[in-house]
Write a protein that holds these residues in place. Structure first.
Motif, mmCIF file in Angstrom:
data_model
loop_
_atom_site.group_PDB
_atom_site.id
_atom_site.type_symbol
_atom_site.label_atom_id
_atom_site.label_comp_id
_atom_site.label_asym_id
_atom_site.label_seq_id
_atom_site.Cartn_x
_atom_site.Cartn_y
_atom_site.Cartn_z
ATOM 1 N N LEU A 26 7.448 -12.032 8.403
ATOM 2 C CA LEU A 26 8.181 -11.662 7.193
ATOM 3 C C LEU A 26 7.391 -10.538 6.536
ATOM 4 C CD1 LEU A 26 10.259 -12.094 4.896
ATOM 5 C CD2 LEU A 26 8.714 -13.843 3.986
ATOM 6 N N TYR A 27 7.951 -9.334 6.512
ATOM 7 C CA TYR A 27 7.221 -8.151 6.040
ATOM 8 C C TYR A 27 7.879 -7.616 4.771
ATOM 9 C CZ TYR A 27 4.179 -4.072 6.621
ATOM 10 O OH TYR A 27 3.193 -3.131 6.459
ATOM 11 N N ILE A 28 7.096 -7.567 3.686
ATOM 12 C CA ILE A 28 7.569 -6.987 2.427
ATOM 13 C C ILE A 28 6.961 -5.604 2.303
ATOM 14 C CG2 ILE A 28 7.730 -7.256 -0.071
ATOM 15 C CD1 ILE A 28 7.220 -10.252 0.354
ATOM 16 N N THR A 29 7.790 -4.583 2.377
ATOM 17 C CA THR A 29 7.298 -3.212 2.361
ATOM 18 C C THR A 29 7.533 -2.590 0.990
ATOM 19 O OG1 THR A 29 7.500 -1.023 3.385
ATOM 20 C CG2 THR A 29 9.464 -2.442 3.480
ATOM 21 N N MET A 30 6.479 -2.568 0.182
ATOM 22 C CA MET A 30 6.571 -2.083 -1.193
ATOM 23 C C MET A 30 6.265 -0.591 -1.316
ATOM 24 S SD MET A 30 7.347 -4.767 -3.087
ATOM 25 C CE MET A 30 6.816 -4.417 -4.762
ATOM 26 N N SER A 54 3.148 -13.425 7.428
ATOM 27 C CA SER A 54 3.808 -12.753 6.314
ATOM 28 C C SER A 54 2.879 -11.681 5.770
ATOM 29 C CB SER A 54 4.171 -13.755 5.216
ATOM 30 O OG SER A 54 4.904 -13.101 4.179
ATOM 31 N N VAL A 55 3.426 -10.492 5.543
ATOM 32 C CA VAL A 55 2.649 -9.356 5.050
ATOM 33 C C VAL A 55 3.276 -8.839 3.763
ATOM 34 C CG1 VAL A 55 1.922 -6.984 5.523
ATOM 35 C CG2 VAL A 55 1.869 -8.687 7.351
ATOM 36 N N PHE A 56 2.440 -8.627 2.748
ATOM 37 C CA PHE A 56 2.873 -8.013 1.501
ATOM 38 C C PHE A 56 2.122 -6.695 1.358
ATOM 39 C CE2 PHE A 56 3.635 -7.107 -2.836
ATOM 40 C CZ PHE A 56 4.729 -7.851 -3.255
ATOM 41 N N ASP A 57 2.821 -5.594 1.566
ATOM 42 C CA ASP A 57 2.203 -4.263 1.595
ATOM 43 C C ASP A 57 2.968 -3.329 0.641
ATOM 44 O OD1 ASP A 57 0.743 -2.013 2.300
ATOM 45 O OD2 ASP A 57 1.919 -1.642 4.134
ATOM 46 N N SER A 58 2.539 -3.180 -0.616
ATOM 47 C CA SER A 58 1.287 -3.645 -1.159
ATOM 48 C C SER A 58 1.520 -4.161 -2.581
ATOM 49 C CB SER A 58 0.293 -2.490 -1.129
ATOM 50 O OG SER A 58 -0.351 -2.223 -2.304
ATOM 51 N N LEU A 59 0.658 -5.080 -3.008
ATOM 52 C CA LEU A 59 0.764 -5.634 -4.352
ATOM 53 C C LEU A 59 0.500 -4.574 -5.414
ATOM 54 C CD1 LEU A 59 1.283 -8.506 -5.537
ATOM 55 C CD2 LEU A 59 -1.194 -8.664 -5.861
ATOM 56 N N THR A 60 -0.217 -3.537 -5.054
ATOM 57 C CA THR A 60 -0.524 -2.440 -5.988
ATOM 58 C C THR A 60 0.743 -1.901 -6.638
ATOM 59 O OG1 THR A 60 -2.378 -1.841 -4.554
ATOM 60 C CG2 THR A 60 -1.674 -0.210 -6.194
ATOM 61 N N THR A 61 1.772 -1.690 -5.845
ATOM 62 C CA THR A 61 3.023 -1.133 -6.350
ATOM 63 C C THR A 61 3.683 -2.066 -7.351
ATOM 64 O OG1 THR A 61 3.308 -0.066 -4.194
ATOM 65 C CG2 THR A 61 5.219 -0.109 -5.652
ATOM 66 N N SER A 62 3.556 -3.367 -7.143
ATOM 67 C CA SER A 62 4.130 -4.333 -8.081
ATOM 68 C C SER A 62 3.531 -4.173 -9.470
ATOM 69 C CB SER A 62 3.887 -5.762 -7.577
ATOM 70 O OG SER A 62 4.570 -6.002 -6.380
ATOM 71 N N PHE A 63 2.240 -3.916 -9.543
ATOM 72 C CA PHE A 63 1.582 -3.760 -10.840
ATOM 73 C C PHE A 63 2.018 -2.479 -11.553
ATOM 74 C CE2 PHE A 63 -1.651 -6.746 -9.109
ATOM 75 C CZ PHE A 63 -1.612 -7.670 -10.134
#
Length: 216
Positions: free
Chosen positions: A38-42, A120-129
């Motif tokens: 499951l890949y979240i591409t931010m 599962s990959v979250f790339d990247s949390l930086t963008t969420s902030f």
């Protein structure tokens, strides 16, 4: 090398040191062993993600056809790109963690049906902030980690140090199991039980290659 075999779930590094490349490599390695992801591409839309991985010779289409890769893409809608949702791809909103969490739930169920050993990959949390208040991102991350851990996933989240406040970064470190720190030359692993190891690394056209390592 003496690094643990289980990949850690957290990066906290300066920009441009290989976090996304590690995420790609982590994903592709699992897919080659038939571990769904499951890949979240931010940071990049689905088309750019696919191209970025192709640059290293990592082709995703076959795994997409096998329904081993499920991508959540909050980025393409932000740029105005129109990408049709499919069985293995869904768009979300980069400034709506609630919608993203709903999509995570759907994606988790999808990959879990394929295998109870998945990544599962979250790339990247930086963008969420950048697009959301810090407390909201923290709540999302806690829910995300809890749901994926309960499903049995091996989780990788990356983040660029210094984007959030020092207090938020302290909280982030407290809610993850392990850290990998990349500084452009060295990769340092820190576990929650105080195990530490370090190795030289370089980014090549085959991805990240580790050199000599040692336990600290």
């Amino acid at each position: 090398m003496d690094f643990p075999k289980t990949p850690p779930p957290w990066f906290m590094d300066p920009p441009k040191v290989g976090k996304s490349i590690f995420s790609y490599q982590f994903t592709y390695h699992g897919l080659n062993f038939k571990e769904p992801c499951l890949y979240i591409t931010m940071d990049d839309g689905i088309k750019q993600l696919t191209q970025n991985m192709m640059d290293f010779g990592w082709f995703l289409q076959g795994f997409i056809d096998e329904e081993l890769l499920y991508v959540i893409d909050p980025t393409s809608s932000l740029s105005g790109a129109r990408v049709e949702n499919t069985e293995t791809y869904t768009s979300s909103k980069i400034n709506d963690p609630t919608d993203l969490m709903v999509k995570v739930g759907v994606g988790t169920r999808f990959v879990f049906k394929k295998s109870n050993a998945f990544r599962s990959v979250f790339d990247s949390l930086t963008t969420s902030f950048i697009f959301n208040p810090e407390p909201m991102v923290i709540r999302f991350l806690k829910n995300y980690l809890r749901r994926l851990k309960e499903a049995g996933a091996t989780i990788l989240v990356n983040y660029t140090e210094g984007v959030a406040s020092p207090e938020t970064e302290r909280i982030l470190k407290s809610i993850v199991d392990n850290e990998i720190i990349l500084d452009g030359s060295n990769m340092t692993f820190k576990s929650s039980d105080d195990f530490m190891a370090k190795a030289k690394y370089e980014i090549t056209d085959q991805g990240i290659v580790l050199g000599e390592g040692k336990v600290l």
